[in-house]
Design an enzyme around this catalytic site. Structure first.
Site, PDB file in Angstrom:
ATOM      1  N   LYS A 223       1.133  -1.139  -0.064  1.00 39.50           N
ATOM      2  CA  LYS A 223      -0.095   0.031   0.053  1.00 39.50           C
ATOM      3  C   LYS A 223       0.862   1.235  -0.007  1.00 39.50           C
ATOM      4  O   LYS A 223       1.793   1.203   0.593  1.00 39.50           O
ATOM      5  CB  LYS A 223      -0.854  -0.110   1.157  1.00 39.50           C
ATOM      6  CG  LYS A 223      -2.144   0.958   1.232  1.00 39.50           C
ATOM      7  CD  LYS A 223      -3.210   0.125   0.511  1.00 39.50           C
ATOM      8  CE  LYS A 223      -4.346   0.892   0.304  1.00 39.50           C
ATOM      9  NZ  LYS A 223      -5.540   0.351  -0.300  1.00 39.50           N
TER      10      LYS A 223
ATOM     11  N   ASP B 106      -7.114   4.085  -4.502  1.00 42.07           N
ATOM     12  CA  ASP B 106      -7.605   4.128  -3.397  1.00 42.07           C
ATOM     13  C   ASP B 106      -8.266   5.504  -3.109  1.00 42.07           C
ATOM     14  O   ASP B 106      -8.811   6.266  -4.305  1.00 42.07           O
ATOM     15  CB  ASP B 106      -6.774   3.776  -2.252  1.00 42.07           C
ATOM     16  CG  ASP B 106      -7.371   3.051  -0.907  1.00 42.07           C
ATOM     17  OD1 ASP B 106      -7.886   2.111  -1.029  1.00 42.07           O
ATOM     18  OD2 ASP B 106      -7.577   4.090   0.102  1.00 42.07           O
TER      19      ASP B 106
HETATM   20  P1  NDP Z   1     -13.018   7.453  -3.192  1.00 41.30           P
HETATM   21  O1  NDP Z   1     -11.741   8.699  -2.941  1.00 41.30           O
HETATM   22  O2  NDP Z   1     -13.563   7.651  -4.353  1.00 41.30           O
HETATM   23  O3  NDP Z   1     -14.105   8.037  -2.050  1.00 41.30           O
HETATM   24  C1  NDP Z   1     -14.100   8.124  -0.921  1.00 41.30           C
HETATM   25  C2  NDP Z   1     -15.535   8.509  -0.229  1.00 41.30           C
HETATM   26  O4  NDP Z   1     -15.558   8.476   1.210  1.00 41.30           O
HETATM   27  C3  NDP Z   1     -15.980   9.973  -0.617  1.00 41.30           C
HETATM   28  O5  NDP Z   1     -17.278  10.218  -0.536  1.00 41.30           O
HETATM   29  C4  NDP Z   1     -15.292  10.643   0.725  1.00 41.30           C
HETATM   30  O6  NDP Z   1     -15.760  11.931   0.945  1.00 41.30           O
HETATM   31  C5  NDP Z   1     -15.540   9.828   1.687  1.00 41.30           C
HETATM   32  N1  NDP Z   1     -14.689   9.760   2.762  1.00 41.30           N
HETATM   33  C6  NDP Z   1     -13.085   9.779   2.626  1.00 41.30           C
HETATM   34  N2  NDP Z   1     -12.498  10.004   4.015  1.00 41.30           N
HETATM   35  C7  NDP Z   1     -13.522  10.213   4.783  1.00 41.30           C
HETATM   36  C8  NDP Z   1     -13.457  10.435   6.154  1.00 41.30           C
HETATM   37  N3  NDP Z   1     -12.395  10.515   6.786  1.00 41.30           N
HETATM   38  N4  NDP Z   1     -14.536  10.644   6.859  1.00 41.30           N
HETATM   39  C9  NDP Z   1     -15.900  10.606   6.007  1.00 41.30           C
HETATM   40  N5  NDP Z   1     -15.835  10.513   4.530  1.00 41.30           N
HETATM   41  C10 NDP Z   1     -14.842  10.062   4.046  1.00 41.30           C
HETATM   42  O7  NDP Z   1     -12.636   6.348  -2.377  1.00 41.30           O
HETATM   43  P2  NDP Z   1     -13.022   4.864  -2.792  1.00 41.30           P
HETATM   44  O8  NDP Z   1     -14.377   4.756  -2.734  1.00 41.30           O
HETATM   45  O9  NDP Z   1     -12.171   4.350  -3.800  1.00 41.30           O
HETATM   46  O10 NDP Z   1     -12.654   4.190  -1.319  1.00 41.30           O
HETATM   47  C11 NDP Z   1     -13.678   4.271  -0.521  1.00 41.30           C
HETATM   48  C12 NDP Z   1     -13.129   3.002   0.734  1.00 41.30           C
HETATM   49  O11 NDP Z   1     -13.031   1.917  -0.056  1.00 41.30           O
HETATM   50  C13 NDP Z   1     -11.685   3.156   1.332  1.00 41.30           C
HETATM   51  O12 NDP Z   1     -11.573   2.778   2.739  1.00 41.30           O
HETATM   52  C14 NDP Z   1     -10.887   2.261   0.505  1.00 41.30           C
HETATM   53  O13 NDP Z   1      -9.474   2.046   1.362  1.00 41.30           O
HETATM   54  C15 NDP Z   1     -11.886   1.070   0.069  1.00 41.30           C
HETATM   55  N6  NDP Z   1     -11.508   0.217  -0.861  1.00 41.30           N
HETATM   56  C16 NDP Z   1     -11.366   0.899  -2.145  1.00 41.30           C
HETATM   57  C17 NDP Z   1     -11.100  -0.003  -3.073  1.00 41.30           C
HETATM   58  C18 NDP Z   1     -11.040   0.562  -4.784  1.00 41.30           C
HETATM   59  O14 NDP Z   1     -10.976  -0.301  -5.549  1.00 41.30           O
HETATM   60  N7  NDP Z   1     -11.083   1.890  -4.830  1.00 41.30           N
HETATM   61  C19 NDP Z   1     -10.956  -1.529  -3.146  1.00 41.30           C
HETATM   62  C20 NDP Z   1     -11.239  -1.864  -1.855  1.00 41.30           C
HETATM   63  C21 NDP Z   1     -11.365  -0.960  -0.733  1.00 41.30           C
HETATM   64  P3  NDP Z   1     -14.888  13.330   0.715  1.00 41.30           P
HETATM   65  O15 NDP Z   1     -15.250  13.373  -0.910  1.00 41.30           O
HETATM   66  O16 NDP Z   1     -15.680  14.288   1.236  1.00 41.30           O
HETATM   67  O17 NDP Z   1     -13.535  13.178   0.915  1.00 41.30           O
HETATM   68  O1  2IT Z   2      -7.909  -1.657  -0.812  1.00 39.06           O
HETATM   69  C1  2IT Z   2      -8.070  -2.101  -2.046  1.00 39.06           C
HETATM   70  O2  2IT Z   2      -8.086  -3.277  -2.080  1.00 39.06           O
HETATM   71  C2  2IT Z   2      -7.702  -1.224  -3.014  1.00 39.06           C
HETATM   72  N1  2IT Z   2      -7.462  -0.011  -3.088  1.00 39.06           N
HETATM   73  C3  2IT Z   2      -7.587  -1.747  -4.489  1.00 39.06           C
HETATM   74  C4  2IT Z   2      -6.232  -2.310  -4.440  1.00 39.06           C
HETATM   75  C5  2IT Z   2      -5.886  -2.734  -6.070  1.00 39.06           C
HETATM   76  O3  2IT Z   2      -4.439  -2.906  -6.162  1.00 39.06           O
HETATM   77  O4  2IT Z   2      -6.545  -2.544  -6.790  1.00 39.06           O
END
Ligand code: NDP
Ligand code: 2IT
Length: 446
Positions: free
Chosen positions: A126, A166
C-alpha cells in the site's frame, strides 16, 4: 497459543508506538488466528506471526510540487511493500491529508490477507501521500502525481510492485501517474491497474469493488434463504466504492436510501434510483461537488457532520473510510433493524461494533473478504496486460462474480472447520493466513 499471540501483540505495540489503526488491524487478525495456531503449532517455532506483522520494505520520500500560484509545497510520499510470499506486491495508493504510517501499515497488512483470498498470485502493499486533492485544479493534481511518481517509479514494476487507486486516487490520477512512469522508464507495461480501457485498463475495474461487495452480501443472504430484493440499504461514502455498490444494489432490486461524504450524509426515503445515481456520479466524478447538493436538488434530508447510520434499514454497506461505524453507531443500526453489514471500505467497523454485530447474530462481512473484488479485478487486468488481450465486460464480470462466490465459500467453510460457524471474520483471517504462512514456510528464511 494465546501467550504467543499476546507476546507478538505486545511487541507490535512497543515497536509501533502511536499507530492505533495499525495495531487495531493486527489485533483483529492475530486474535482470530488462535484456533489455527493451536491446530498447527509449528507456525510459532518458525516465527510466522513476527514475520507477518513486519513489512518487507517501507519507502518514504519527499514530494515537492508547485501550485497554480507558484507556491511550492512539500508532501510525504510512502510505499509499503508488505509481503511478497504469494506474488508481487499489489495494492492501492491513497491521497488524503490523514495519510500517515499507521494508516498505510494497517492498509498494507490487510491487503496481504485480502489478496490471498482472491486466489490470484498477488502479494500485499500500500502507499500514498498526505496530499489533499480537494479544491486542487487538474493541473495541480497532474503536477503532484508527476512529482510523486518521480520517486516511486524506481521501486515498482509489473513483476515487482503494482499500485492502483484508493481514496483520492481514481481514473484521473492513475492516468497522470502512468504517464510519468512511462516518460521516466520508456516502458509501456502493466505497472499500475485501474488504467483507462483506451490504454490497457480492464472493463469492470471501476465497478469491481462495489459490485463485488454486493455479490458477497448476496451469497451471505442466500445462506439464510434470502436475497436482496426489496431490502432497504444504507450506503456511506459517495466515491468509487459507494457509487458502484449502489448501482449493483439497484440492479438486484434493493433500495438505497443514503450516501455521504466527509461533510455529512443524505437520507432519501424514496430511494436513490438510477437517474439520481447518474447525477451523483456526475457531481462527484466531474464537477467534484459536495453531497449536500443532492439534498437541495432532490428534496432529501441532509445531516451535516453525521454518518448515515441513523435510518431504518435492512443492510448497511460502509463504503467511505476506516472506523466509520463505532459501538454507538452499531447499536443504532441494530435498533433500526439492520440484519447485514458488508464492509466495502477497509476496516470501517471498530472492534466494539464488530462485537455487537456478532453478539446480535446478524450477518457481518469483513472488508478483506467483501471488498476483495477490486483487487481481484486488478489481478484480471494484470492477466490481460500480460497476454496483451482484453476481455469483454461480460467475461470480466462473470469472473469477478465467481471469485466472490469462491471467497464466500472459502470463508464460510474455514470458519466452520475451525469451530466458529457463521463467523466470516474468523473464516477470512484463517483461510488467508494459512495460504500466506505456508507459502512463507516453503520459501525458507528470506
Ligand atoms: P473515493 O476517494 O472514491 O471516495 C471516498 C469517499 O469516502 C468519498 O465520498 C469521501 O468523501 C469519503 N471519505 C473519505 N475519507 C473520509 C473521512 N475521513 N470521513 C468521512 N468520509 C470520508 O475512495 P474509494 O471509494 O475508492 O474508497 C472508499 C473505501 O473503500 C476506502 O476505505 C478504500 O480503502 C476502500 N477500498 C477501495 C477500493 C477501490 O478499488 N477503490 C478497493 C477496496 C477497498 P470526501 O469526498 O468528502 O472526501
Ligand atoms: O484496498 C484495496 O483493495 C484497493 N484499494 C485496491 C487495490 C488494487 O490493487 O486494486
Amino acid at each position: 497459543m494465546h501467550d504467543y499471540v499476546n507476546s507478538v501483540l505486545e511487541s507490535v505495540a512497543v515497536r509501533n508506538h502511536g499507530q492505533p489503526e495499525f495495531y487495531q488491524a493486527v489485533q483483529e487478525v492475530l486474535l482470530s488466528l488462535v484456533p489455527a495456531l493451536k491446530a498447527h503449532p509449528h507456525y510459532a517455532r518458525h516465527g510466522i506471526l513476527e514475520r507477518l506483522v513486519e513489512p518487507e520494505r517501507q519507502i518514504m520520500f519527499r514530494v515537492t510540487w508547485e501550485d497554480d500560484s507558484g507556491q511550492v509545497h512539500v508532501n510525504r510520499g510512502c510505499r509499503i511493500e508488505y509481503n511478497s510470499a504469494i506474488g508481487p506486491y499489489k495494492g492501492g495508493l491513497r491521497f488524503h491529508p490523514g495519510v500517515n504510517t499507521s494508516i498505510l501499515r494497517f492498509l498494507g497488512f490487510e491487503q496481504v490477507f485480502k489478496n490471498a483470498l482472491t486466489t490470484l498470485p498477488m502479494g500485499g502493499g500500500k502507499g500514498g501521500a498526505d496530499f489533499d486533492p480537494k479544491d486542487r485544479s487538474d493541473r495541480e493534481i497532474m503536477r503532484f502525481c508527476q512529482a510523486f511518481m518521480s520517486e516511486l517509479f524506481r521501486h515498482i514494476g509489473p513483476d515487482t510492485d503494482i499500485p492502483a487507486g484508493d481514496i483520492g486516487v481514481g481514473a484521473r490520477e492513475i492516468g497522470y501517474l502512468f504517464g510519468q512512469y512511462k516518460r521516466l522508464t520508456n516502458k509501456f507495461n502493466g505497472v499500475i491497474t485501474g488504467k483507462s480501457v483506451n490504454w490497457g485498463g480492464s472493463l469492470i475495474r471501476p465497478e469491481a469493488t462495489g459490485y463485488g461487495a454486493v455479490f458477497f452480501s448476496h451469497e451471505m443472504l442466500k445462506m439464510r434463504g434470502e436475497d436482496l430484493t426489496g431490502k432497504v440499504c444504507a450506503v456511506s461514502g459517495s466515491g468509487n466504492v459507494a457509487q458502484y455498490t449502489t448501482e449493483k444494489l439497484l440492479q438486484l432490486g434493493a433500495k438505497v436510501v443514503t450516501l455521504s461524504d466527509s461533510d455529512g450524509s443524505i437520507y432519501d426515503p424514496e430511494g436513490i434510483n438510477a437517474e439520481k445515481l447518474a447525477w451523483v456520479m456526475d457531481l462527484k466524478n466531474k464537477r467534484r461537488g459536495r453531497i449536500k447538493e443532492y439534498a437541495d436538488t432532490f428534496k432529501a434530508v441532509y445531516r451535516e457532520g453525521v454518518r448515515p447510520w441513523f435510518v431504518p434499514c435492512d443492510c448497511a454497506f460502509p463504503s467511505a473510510t476506516e472506523n466509520e461505524i463505532n459501538g454507538q453507531d452499531a447499536q443504532e443500526l441494530l435498533r433500526q433493524g439492520c440484519k447485514l453489514v458488508c464492509e466495502g471500505a477497509n476496516m470501517p467497523c471498530t472492534p466494539e461494533a464488530i462485537e455487537l454485530f456478532q453478539q446480535a447474530g446478524i450477518l457481518y462481512a469483513p472488508g478483506k473478504a467483501a471488498n476483495a473484488g477490486g483487487v481481484a479485478t486488478s489481478g484480471l487486468e494484470m492477466s490481460q496486460n500480460s497476454t496483451r488481450l482484453s476481455w469483454t465486460r461480460e467475461d470480466v464480470e462473470q469472473r469477478l462474480h465467481q471469485i466472490m462466490i469462491n471467497i464466500h465459500k472459502n470463508c464460510y467453510q474455514t470458519a466452520e472447520k475451525y469451530g466458529c460457524p457463521g463467523n466470516y471474520m474468523v473464516g477470512a483471517n484463517i483461510c488467508s493466513f494459512l495460504k500466506v504462512a505456508n507459502s512463507m514456510l516453503e520459501q525458507g528464511l528470506v
